[in-house]
Design an enzyme around this catalytic site. Sequence first.
Site, mmCIF file in Angstrom:
data_model
loop_
_atom_site.group_PDB
_atom_site.id
_atom_site.type_symbol
_atom_site.label_atom_id
_atom_site.label_comp_id
_atom_site.label_asym_id
_atom_site.label_seq_id
_atom_site.Cartn_x
_atom_site.Cartn_y
_atom_site.Cartn_z
ATOM 1 N N LYS A 284 0.951 -1.332 -0.028
ATOM 2 C CA LYS A 284 0.025 0.076 0.071
ATOM 3 C C LYS A 284 1.099 1.119 -0.022
ATOM 4 C CE LYS A 284 -3.865 -1.864 2.772
ATOM 5 N NZ LYS A 284 -5.085 -1.794 1.698
ATOM 6 N N ARG A 358 -10.238 -11.581 2.173
ATOM 7 C CA ARG A 358 -11.172 -12.536 1.661
ATOM 8 C C ARG A 358 -10.310 -14.126 1.699
ATOM 9 N NH1 ARG A 358 -11.619 -9.423 -3.948
ATOM 10 N NH2 ARG A 358 -11.253 -7.789 -2.396
HETATM 11 N N1 BES Z 1 -8.138 -3.603 4.485
HETATM 12 C C1 BES Z 1 -8.306 -3.405 3.325
HETATM 13 C C2 BES Z 1 -9.648 -2.716 2.859
HETATM 14 C C3 BES Z 1 -9.656 -1.144 3.383
HETATM 15 C C4 BES Z 1 -9.312 -0.187 2.606
HETATM 16 C C5 BES Z 1 -10.417 -1.043 4.713
HETATM 17 C C6 BES Z 1 -9.618 1.221 3.205
HETATM 18 C C7 BES Z 1 -10.610 0.368 4.998
HETATM 19 C C8 BES Z 1 -9.967 1.213 4.544
HETATM 20 C C9 BES Z 1 -8.394 -4.543 2.258
HETATM 21 O O1 BES Z 1 -7.488 -5.642 2.636
HETATM 22 C C10 BES Z 1 -7.719 -4.250 0.857
HETATM 23 O O2 BES Z 1 -6.549 -3.858 0.806
HETATM 24 N N2 BES Z 1 -8.575 -4.266 -0.006
HETATM 25 C C11 BES Z 1 -8.162 -3.804 -1.294
HETATM 26 C C12 BES Z 1 -8.713 -4.927 -2.239
HETATM 27 C C13 BES Z 1 -8.104 -4.692 -3.833
HETATM 28 C C14 BES Z 1 -6.768 -4.979 -3.751
HETATM 29 C C15 BES Z 1 -9.139 -5.612 -4.521
HETATM 30 C C16 BES Z 1 -8.931 -2.553 -1.670
HETATM 31 O O3 BES Z 1 -9.892 -2.188 -1.089
HETATM 32 O O4 BES Z 1 -8.050 -1.571 -2.243
HETATM 33 MN MN MN Z 2 -5.516 -5.582 2.025
#
Ligand code: BES
Ligand code: MN
Length: 501
Positions: A284, A358
Amino acid sequence: MEFSIRAALPQNVKTGCLVLGVYQGEGAAAPSLTRAAAAADRAARGRLAEALARGDLSGKAGATLLLHGIPGIAAERVLLVGLGEHQGFAETAYRSAVRGAGAALRELGARDAVVYLADVKVARRPPVWNVRHAVLGLRDAFYRFDQLKTQKKPPAPRLASVALAVPGGAVSAPMREALREAAATADGVALARTLGNLPPNICTPAYLAEEARKLARQFKLRLQVLERRDMERLKMGALLSVTRGSHQPPKMIVLHYAGGPMSQAPLVLVGKGITFDTGGISLKPAGEMDEMKFDMSGAGSVLGALRALAGMRAPVNVVGIVPACENMPGGAASRPGDIVTTMSGQTVEILNTDAEGRLILCDALTYAERLKPDAVVDIATLTGACVIALGHVASGLYANDEKLGEALRAAGDDAWDRVWPMPLWEDYQEQLRSNFADLANIGGRPAGSVTAACYLSRFAKKLRWAHLDIAGVAYKSGREKGSTGRPVPLLVRFALTRAGR
Ligand code: BES
Ligand code: MN
Ligand code: ZN
């Protein structure tokens, strides 16, 4: 904070602070008094109405006015709280009033307070609703997380006990019950908030397991903690792939609360317990990455809900499952392109290591089948896309059973911890197609929250199942940064309505 409930005439109660409601006046009119406030005003020979006539309180929901030395009244202080407009007085105004009162009480030197808000009619809601929301709102206003500050802590509020009061008649048994339930629910919310707020170097998977151990001891619950070798034995290839990059050992917590009859199939709550989500190799960006300590909020809400239900001895059987690990990059971390075999036997191509929630949840869902559940609800800060879709107001609700979805929606409304239904249509499944495995772990940018839920649905075919995407509601960013404890109130209300409460 201790709560009690009683019937008493407001002018007679000996207390540090008497809290009374006033409605906003229509047009230029002065605010009007509730039944309890009017009774107190008569005893005080009109001193309350006099203060209002001077225009010191707007009556806007949540506004407050503190008065001292009111004759004819036994209380040391009187706190008038604006309720907003009388016409159509409804949930939001009531909740603002409670919060306003809480904020004012926090600043006082009073050790106790008597609050007359339980009998103020809120449209479409019975008095037990007022009781629940008074307790939750006040406890929320008094929540603090300063255990890691060594300097300049604001002084702890003095208020130790609050009585909810009704001016006449008797307090009904359901109101007493609602008070007890709400106090336990507030304990659960506070636990979820604290677990969320704790930094990721303290709140590790092992810490969550230890916290579950404490709950098990305190409330005599059955606890199993699956270790890495147990996960290997169970062939939880997806969960194991996420934890690979981390030095923290993964844990899968299984906590059983049996308050209902033995014959009753349990409700299973599955909470995402990523104690820190860096994204893994699909790293990230740095900005706000600290907020990914909140990625265990689903887990916190499951432990919080169990604490609440056990604390109030609710007549239900509930099992909490918390798959907990970190998502870190590193030499051993899984790579985009890796293919893993899940506990269900289905293979998954990991196209993005940041779609890790997931991956841990799918193995937890397969594990849940062993508990022969009546229903399974998973709770996860699953996608940023859900925040785009619903903002910070509602959780995304997905269900493969209409009745289950509707029950969750209704519980969310009642608890003011709302959810909004989202589709699980077959049409979205093709976005998860993989050229090399049974499915991919991402479905591209369009409908990101939906495709994440669709992924989970592939592992819930044998279950009556619902999924709550809480990414937008579990915590706040910016100045107010911190865990909200949502959706503990929803989960508790949902479990209780199943038991006919
Ligand atoms: N924990 C994150 C989702 C999230 C994002 C929660 C912002 C709270 C605030 C999750 O694990 C994630 O990173 N999801 C990705 C999925 C994508 C790679 C398909 C996302 O939402 O960008
Ligand atoms: Mn994630
Ligand atoms: Zn995550």
